[in-house]
Design a protein around this motif. Structure first.
Motif, PDB file in Angstrom:
ATOM      1  N   UNK A 188       0.839  -1.209   0.000  1.00 30.70           N
ATOM      2  CA  UNK A 188       0.000   0.000   0.000  1.00 30.70           C
ATOM      3  C   UNK A 188       0.869   1.253   0.000  1.00 30.70           C
ATOM      4  N   UNK A 189       1.947   1.233   0.774  1.00 28.89           N
ATOM      5  CA  UNK A 189       2.857   2.373   0.809  1.00 28.89           C
ATOM      6  C   UNK A 189       3.520   2.600  -0.547  1.00 28.89           C
ATOM      7  N   UNK A 190       3.908   1.515  -1.213  1.00 28.65           N
ATOM      8  CA  UNK A 190       4.550   1.653  -2.519  1.00 28.65           C
ATOM      9  C   UNK A 190       3.561   2.229  -3.542  1.00 28.65           C
ATOM     10  N   UNK A 191       2.301   1.897  -3.400  1.00 29.50           N
ATOM     11  CA  UNK A 191       1.281   2.512  -4.261  1.00 29.50           C
ATOM     12  C   UNK A 191       1.283   4.032  -4.082  1.00 29.50           C
ATOM     13  N   UNK A 192       1.526   4.491  -2.865  1.00 29.35           N
ATOM     14  CA  UNK A 192       1.568   5.940  -2.622  1.00 29.35           C
ATOM     15  C   UNK A 192       2.767   6.584  -3.326  1.00 29.35           C
ATOM     16  N   UNK A 193       3.882   5.843  -3.405  1.00 29.65           N
ATOM     17  CA  UNK A 193       5.028   6.351  -4.165  1.00 29.65           C
ATOM     18  C   UNK A 193       4.658   6.523  -5.629  1.00 29.65           C
ATOM     19  N   UNK A 194       4.031   5.512  -6.200  1.00 33.18           N
ATOM     20  CA  UNK A 194       3.612   5.603  -7.604  1.00 33.18           C
ATOM     21  C   UNK A 194       2.635   6.753  -7.791  1.00 33.18           C
ATOM     22  N   UNK A 195       1.737   6.926  -6.844  1.00 27.86           N
ATOM     23  CA  UNK A 195       0.793   8.035  -6.936  1.00 27.86           C
ATOM     24  C   UNK A 195       1.484   9.383  -6.923  1.00 27.86           C
ATOM     25  N   UNK A 196       2.538   9.501  -6.131  1.00 29.10           N
ATOM     26  CA  UNK A 196       3.272  10.762  -6.072  1.00 29.10           C
ATOM     27  C   UNK A 196       3.996  11.052  -7.380  1.00 29.10           C
ATOM     28  N   UNK A 197       4.351   9.998  -8.122  1.00 31.06           N
ATOM     29  CA  UNK A 197       5.106  10.157  -9.364  1.00 31.06           C
ATOM     30  C   UNK A 197       4.237  10.146 -10.617  1.00 31.06           C
ATOM     31  N   UNK A 198       2.937  10.106 -10.439  1.00 29.80           N
ATOM     32  CA  UNK A 198       2.059   9.904 -11.604  1.00 29.80           C
ATOM     33  C   UNK A 198       2.089  11.060 -12.597  1.00 29.80           C
ATOM     34  N   UNK A 199       2.476  12.265 -12.151  1.00 36.29           N
ATOM     35  CA  UNK A 199       2.545  13.390 -13.093  1.00 36.29           C
ATOM     36  C   UNK A 199       3.815  13.354 -13.932  1.00 36.29           C
ATOM     37  N   UNK A 200       4.761  12.471 -13.571  1.00 33.32           N
ATOM     38  CA  UNK A 200       6.037  12.411 -14.278  1.00 33.32           C
ATOM     39  C   UNK A 200       6.146  11.202 -15.193  1.00 33.32           C
ATOM     40  N   UNK A 201       5.165  10.303 -15.154  1.00 30.40           N
ATOM     41  CA  UNK A 201       5.332   9.029 -15.859  1.00 30.40           C
ATOM     42  C   UNK A 201       3.995   8.556 -16.415  1.00 30.40           C
ATOM     43  N   UNK A 202       4.086   7.580 -17.287  1.00 32.48           N
ATOM     44  CA  UNK A 202       2.891   6.946 -17.823  1.00 32.48           C
ATOM     45  C   UNK A 202       2.217   6.130 -16.721  1.00 32.48           C
ATOM     46  N   UNK A 203       0.959   6.413 -16.437  1.00 33.07           N
ATOM     47  CA  UNK A 203       0.264   5.777 -15.325  1.00 33.07           C
ATOM     48  C   UNK A 203       0.152   4.274 -15.538  1.00 33.07           C
ATOM     49  N   UNK A 204      -0.127   3.843 -16.763  1.00 31.82           N
ATOM     50  CA  UNK A 204      -0.244   2.413 -17.029  1.00 31.82           C
ATOM     51  C   UNK A 204       1.073   1.690 -16.748  1.00 31.82           C
ATOM     52  N   UNK A 205       2.183   2.347 -17.069  1.00 34.27           N
ATOM     53  CA  UNK A 205       3.489   1.736 -16.796  1.00 34.27           C
ATOM     54  C   UNK A 205       3.745   1.626 -15.294  1.00 34.27           C
ATOM     55  N   UNK A 206       3.312   2.636 -14.546  1.00 31.21           N
ATOM     56  CA  UNK A 206       3.445   2.573 -13.086  1.00 31.21           C
ATOM     57  C   UNK A 206       2.601   1.444 -12.514  1.00 31.21           C
ATOM     58  N   UNK A 207       1.371   1.325 -12.998  1.00 31.04           N
ATOM     59  CA  UNK A 207       0.484   0.264 -12.517  1.00 31.04           C
ATOM     60  C   UNK A 207       1.058  -1.116 -12.831  1.00 31.04           C
ATOM     61  N   UNK A 208       1.653  -1.246 -14.008  1.00 31.36           N
ATOM     62  CA  UNK A 208       2.244  -2.530 -14.391  1.00 31.36           C
ATOM     63  C   UNK A 208       3.344  -2.935 -13.409  1.00 31.36           C
ATOM     64  N   UNK A 209       4.118  -1.966 -12.961  1.00 31.16           N
ATOM     65  CA  UNK A 209       5.161  -2.275 -11.974  1.00 31.16           C
ATOM     66  C   UNK A 209       4.544  -2.650 -10.629  1.00 31.16           C
ATOM     67  N   UNK A 210       3.531  -1.920 -10.209  1.00 28.52           N
ATOM     68  CA  UNK A 210       2.873  -2.241  -8.938  1.00 28.52           C
ATOM     69  C   UNK A 210       2.267  -3.643  -8.964  1.00 28.52           C
ATOM     70  N   UNK A 211       1.756  -4.033 -10.117  1.00 29.99           N
ATOM     71  CA  UNK A 211       1.126  -5.355 -10.241  1.00 29.99           C
ATOM     72  C   UNK A 211       2.113  -6.504 -10.072  1.00 29.99           C
ATOM     73  N   UNK A 212       3.406  -6.217 -10.146  1.00 27.68           N
ATOM     74  CA  UNK A 212       4.417  -7.261  -9.970  1.00 27.68           C
ATOM     75  C   UNK A 212       4.611  -7.636  -8.504  1.00 27.68           C
ATOM     76  N   UNK A 213       4.166  -6.800  -7.593  1.00 24.83           N
ATOM     77  CA  UNK A 213       4.471  -6.994  -6.168  1.00 24.83           C
ATOM     78  C   UNK A 213       4.037  -8.364  -5.655  1.00 24.83           C
ATOM     79  N   UNK A 214       2.790  -8.814  -5.867  1.00 23.08           N
ATOM     80  CA  UNK A 214       2.373 -10.103  -5.278  1.00 23.08           C
ATOM     81  C   UNK A 214       3.238 -11.278  -5.708  1.00 23.08           C
TER      82      UNK A 214
END
Length: 448
Positions: free
Chosen positions: A290-316
């Motif tokens: 959940x905390x790492x999701x907050x990092x991605x959220x903080x960076x969403x204006x600098x990067x492609x959101x779908x690419x960020x989500x794809x990285x988050x989806x690797x966690x499990x």
């Protein structure tokens, strides 16, 4: 070389001064850690000057820096935090050229102290020594307690008998840039600074050539999934996995109400104030993700959101594989294949949950994948699946270290209190020093 933190200090930190303590009594110096950055030859007097009075190290930061950050605390966003009783004191390189931070705890008030006194109790410092030494021995990526100096003040705390003794601690870690550091810049819409911090983190910690935010999230997902798995194999409960307590180097740090779970109880909590069990033993991977999701959220204006989500989806999946690797490492057996290894780990968890046997005893008894000692605790049906599965595994470590001829080393709350009692009652530190040596012996045995 100039400490790299100075590249971004203009927006990340505030210059501060250490408190002027009445006394500086050296209680613990970690020469094993100090040798990595060329400081193990310091005399005790010089050690006290630098880590009790915080006289600058030659050629290093001219003044300590209190870091600014925000963060979610028990999932409630708080923009009113920062280094309230600590600061970054120095950055030094190890033999491999890696930069390491020396940061403090209990070094006095800063602009972010709010209503706090900026101090650390001596007992809190002792507890941090025990936590970091134990975690390091158990293969967890952790900060290390570098120094503990008693400071001669009396402190009043609601969760300790007061007045109580005071101390200042120094920790050594790869970095102190937290997820909350990025959250602050995103919250304030400081996009240029957010890019600079992203670039700094990738270069300073990962030797990356580009400042790609997606790459940073990838690295943090990989590191934190392994950290979460390491907690489970160690039987450790951090207690306060807020986003300001997760750094981008994925090192465990900032130990407050930590506990080692006496048994494999997913609902076991460390913090008395964690009434909902948000950071319970079995929920730590969820909390860290959940905390790492907050990092991605903080960076969403600098990067492609779908690419960020794809990285988050690797966690499990990364967590699942890291869980296998860490459990097999602690058990001391060679992997056979992810599916079979997962079933072995599930069998371990099943047996430990059903039997409520001590975690440390289980891994000690079955070191190398073969039972050593009393068979009685493992005759129960709860361990039937484990016994069948583990018989097909080969040992991955030798058992000739003297540690394996004794008793398992553990660190439960009763042991912590037993180590603290002689310090509080008669200033007897021998139990602490003996425990540190025993923990380090266990670490050597596990690494063999």
């Amino acid at each position: 070389m100039t400490p790299p933190i100075l590249e971004i200090a203009d927006f990340l930190a505030e210059p501060v001064e250490a408190a002027n303590f009445p006394k500086t009594i050296l209680r613990f110096r970690n020469d094993r850690a100090a040798s990595e950055i060329g400081l193990s030859t310091l005399s005790d007097d010089d050690w006290l000057r630098h880590f009790g009075r915080f006289e600058p190290l030659p050629g290093n930061l001219p003044q300590p820096l209190a870091l600014r950050y925000h963060g979610h605390q028990f999932r409630v966003y708080n923009p009113d935090i920062g280094d309230g009783r600590g600061f970054l004191y120095a950055q030094l390189q190890d033999q491999a050229g890696r930069w390491l931070d020396l940061g403090t705890k209990g070094s006095g008030q800063t602009p972010y102290s709010r209503f706090g006194d900026g101090r650390l109790t001596l007992k809190g410092g002792v507890r941090e020594i025990l936590a970091t030494e134990m975690l390091e021995a158990l293969g967890v990526n952790t900060s290390r307690t570098f120094s503990l100096i008693e400071t001669g003040e009396e402190l009043h705390r609601g969760d300790e008998p007061s007045p109580t003794r005071s101390a200042v601690m120094v920790r050594m870690s790869h970095g102190h840039i937290r997820i909350g550091s990025f959250q602050r810049l995103a919250y304030l819409r400081l996009e240029d600074e957010l890019r600079r911090l992203t670039d700094y983190a990738l270069r300073a910690y990962f030797n990356a050539s580009s400042g790609d935010p997606v790459e940073l999230v990838r690295r943090v997902v990989e590191g934190t999934s392994r950290l979460a798995a390491s907690y489970m194999a160690a039987g450790f409960v951090h207690g306060v996995l807020n986003s300001d307590n997760i750094n981008v180097t994925s090192e465990s740090f900032d130990y407050g109400p930590w506990r080692f779970a006496p048994t494999f109880d997913p609902n076991f909590t460390a913090a008395y104030f964690d009434h909902a069990g948000l950071y319970a033993f079995g929920r730590q991977a969820e909390a860290i993700q959940w905390d790492v999701v907050q990092l991605a959220g903080a960076l969403r204006t600098l990067a492609d959101v779908d690419a960020l989500i794809a990285e988050l989806d690797r966690f499990p999946e990364l967590y699942r594989r890291a869980l296998v690797e860490r459990f097999l490492w602690r058990l001391g057996v060679q992997p056979k294949g992810i599916d079979e290894d997962l079933r072995l780990v599930a069998a371990i968890e099943q047996g430990l949950i059903a039997s409520q046997l001590p975690i440390d005893h289980f891994f000690f008894d079955w070191a190398g994948g073969s039972l050593r000692g009393d068979d009685a605790p493992y005759r129960d049906e709860a361990f039937a699946d484990f016994r069948t599965r583990v018989s097909g595994y080969r040992a991955a470590r030798t058992l000739d270290h003297p540690y394996w001829q004794g008793e398992p080393c553990s660190m439960h709350i009763e042991e912590v209190e037993a180590i603290w009692a002689p310090i509080a009652e008669r200033d007897d530190w021998s139990a602490l020093y003996a425990k540190v040596e025993r923990i380090r012996g266990m670490g050597e045995a596990l690494a063999s």
